[in-house]
Design a protein around this motif. Structure first.
Motif, PDB file in Angstrom:
ATOM      1  N   GLU A   1      46.094 -20.701  11.591  1.00  0.00           N
ATOM      2  CA  GLU A   1      47.303 -21.636  11.247  1.00  0.00           C
ATOM      3  C   GLU A   1      48.391 -21.157  12.109  1.00  0.00           C
ATOM      4  N   LEU A  26      55.498 -22.624  13.877  1.00  0.00           N
ATOM      5  CA  LEU A  26      56.072 -22.949  15.294  1.00  0.00           C
ATOM      6  C   LEU A  26      57.299 -22.519  15.178  1.00  0.00           C
ATOM      7  N   HIS A  81      54.278 -21.946   5.057  1.00  0.00           N
ATOM      8  CA  HIS A  81      53.233 -21.374   5.139  1.00  0.00           C
ATOM      9  C   HIS A  81      52.800 -20.255   4.159  1.00  0.00           C
ATOM     10  N   THR A  84      40.317 -24.444  11.974  1.00  0.00           N
ATOM     11  CA  THR A  84      41.325 -24.986  11.452  1.00  0.00           C
ATOM     12  C   THR A  84      41.811 -26.352  11.298  1.00  0.00           C
ATOM     13  N   ASP A  85      42.450 -26.592  10.406  1.00  0.00           N
ATOM     14  CA  ASP A  85      42.895 -27.987  10.170  1.00  0.00           C
ATOM     15  C   ASP A  85      44.509 -27.936  10.135  1.00  0.00           C
ATOM     16  N   ASP A 128      47.598 -28.988  12.248  1.00  0.00           N
ATOM     17  CA  ASP A 128      48.159 -29.949  13.417  1.00  0.00           C
ATOM     18  C   ASP A 128      48.647 -28.990  14.420  1.00  0.00           C
ATOM     19  N   ALA A 129      49.447 -28.096  14.085  1.00  0.00           N
ATOM     20  CA  ALA A 129      50.203 -27.167  15.273  1.00  0.00           C
ATOM     21  C   ALA A 129      49.165 -26.407  15.998  1.00  0.00           C
ATOM     22  N   ILE A 150      46.326 -27.192  16.519  1.00  0.00           N
ATOM     23  CA  ILE A 150      45.301 -28.246  17.312  1.00  0.00           C
ATOM     24  C   ILE A 150      46.133 -28.593  18.514  1.00  0.00           C
TER      25      ILE A 150
END
Lengths: 239, 239
Positions: free
Chosen positions: A5, A8, A16, A171-172, A174-175, A177
């Motif tokens: 994960e 950002l 988180h 990973t799922d 978005d940041a 990916i």
């Protein structure tokens, strides 16, 4: 399968889960790159300190003090935040107390909950990836950012680390990916791409192009910086 | 030269200057895509409402109510959050009161300070870019995200809009630079790339693949959604 994960900005940390994760703190320009270079060049331990005053007080305990604010060596400090200060072996066996603008804050915010705190830097990317794979715990990459904002260099590092881990971790996020894709499409021109970044421009104004080049040179060191007993110490890949 | 800045999550809004900017609110899946489709299909105005209860109360004022929570039509609401509900002309001349999970919140957070609030969606990307260029004011793109986190679809839209504006506007915002590059390297496979995204997966579980395809089909409409007197209304490019 362990997961990855990415956070950002430290401003988003509350969204988180930190507990029991291996937290990788990233402040490419320059805190975590400099800490890694220091440890790889024989510094025995680095104490991360929140503010300049507490850092100054550590001189009496035998620490060499390192501190910068807004990219400049703080007044009365032996060291600023340049990784090149350590590469000639001047600080072998020394203990350093270090405070920086963004990096130390991210460490302090996560230290009590995390399984381990690990320094993230391009200078030892592969060693860090291998260490995390051996540990095989969930990974949270925390980008120190710039005054709370997203920054390009820390986020690109998150993408680089994700690229190295994703075949073996899932990973799922978005940041993660997004940053992996961003790194993959810009890794062949990292310095050029980063030269557009707001923080690079600020650093260029301080005349430290050499530091920037150093911080963006991949896999110079086999060691990994890990927080143990309140200090960052070097562990070798495999330890 | 006017500037472009991107805020990747409403949680980071306090780090950005909103005052006097043209603020583009982005909630691709599905609030801002649906609002744009509604306006392009003859809805006379959309009142953004913070919560379900306030929205329900608007029935007595002649509004058709639209609301979703976690991707589903809210109980007792005529409309959910599907853009396809508007494309057969069923709501021409109607006023809609709409509340959504993330999009409405971002509008409320910025409405009082911004110069203008503008809806961002792929379905009218070019029209919005042209409108912003005619206005020639500083642009702040606010990604609604998912429960405060960065999300892929909103951020990619930010990159798409930046790509259209950057020749004529400047940016030193790292998030804008990053998202523009991310969009440029993935625009040829937008649906495939987004199929990895966390929120796409959530929506696929709700069986609304048609909505996703619709929201990712560029430049279907020439109108732009702008907040005027508390309601979102359509202006045509050039108005």
């Amino acid at each position: 399968m362990a997961t990855i994960e990415t956070c950002l900005s430290p401003e988003l940390l509350s969204l988180h889960e930190v507990a029991a994760k291996n937290v990788v703190i990233v402040d490419i320009f320059r805190a975590t790159s400099t800490m890694t270079a220091a440890l790889a060049n024989g510094v025995s331990g680095i104490l991360p300190v929140m503010d300049l005053e507490s850092c100054r007080a550590k001189v009496s305990e035998g620490y060499v003090i390192a501190g910068e604010r807004n990219g400049q060596t703080a007044a009365g400090f032996e060291l600023g935040n340049s990784p090149l200060a350590y590469t000639q072996g001047q600080y072998i066996g020394k203990k350093i107390a270090m405070t920086t603008t963004n990096g130390t804050v991210a460490i302090e915010k996560t230290a009590t909950l995390a399984n381990q705190i690990i320094l993230g830097a391009f200078v030892n990317l592969e060693a860090t990836a291998n260490y995390l794979l051996e540990q095989n715990e969930d990974v949270l990459i925390v980008c120190a950012g710039w005054k709370g904002r997203f920054n390009l260099e820390d986020s690109l590092y998150a993408g680089a680390l994700a690229q190295a881990l994703v075949p073996y971790m899932s990973t799922d996020c978005d940041a993660t990916i997004a940053m992996r894709s961003l790194y993959e499409s810009n890794q062949h021109r990292l310095k050029l791409f980063l030269s557009q970044a707001a923080h690079s421009k600020r650093l260029q104004n301080h005349g430290i192009e050499e530091d920037i080049d150093f911080c963006l040179t991949l896999n110079q060191y086999p060691v990994v910086g890990v927080l143990k007993g309140g200090e960052l110490v070097a562990v070798s890949d495999g330890q």
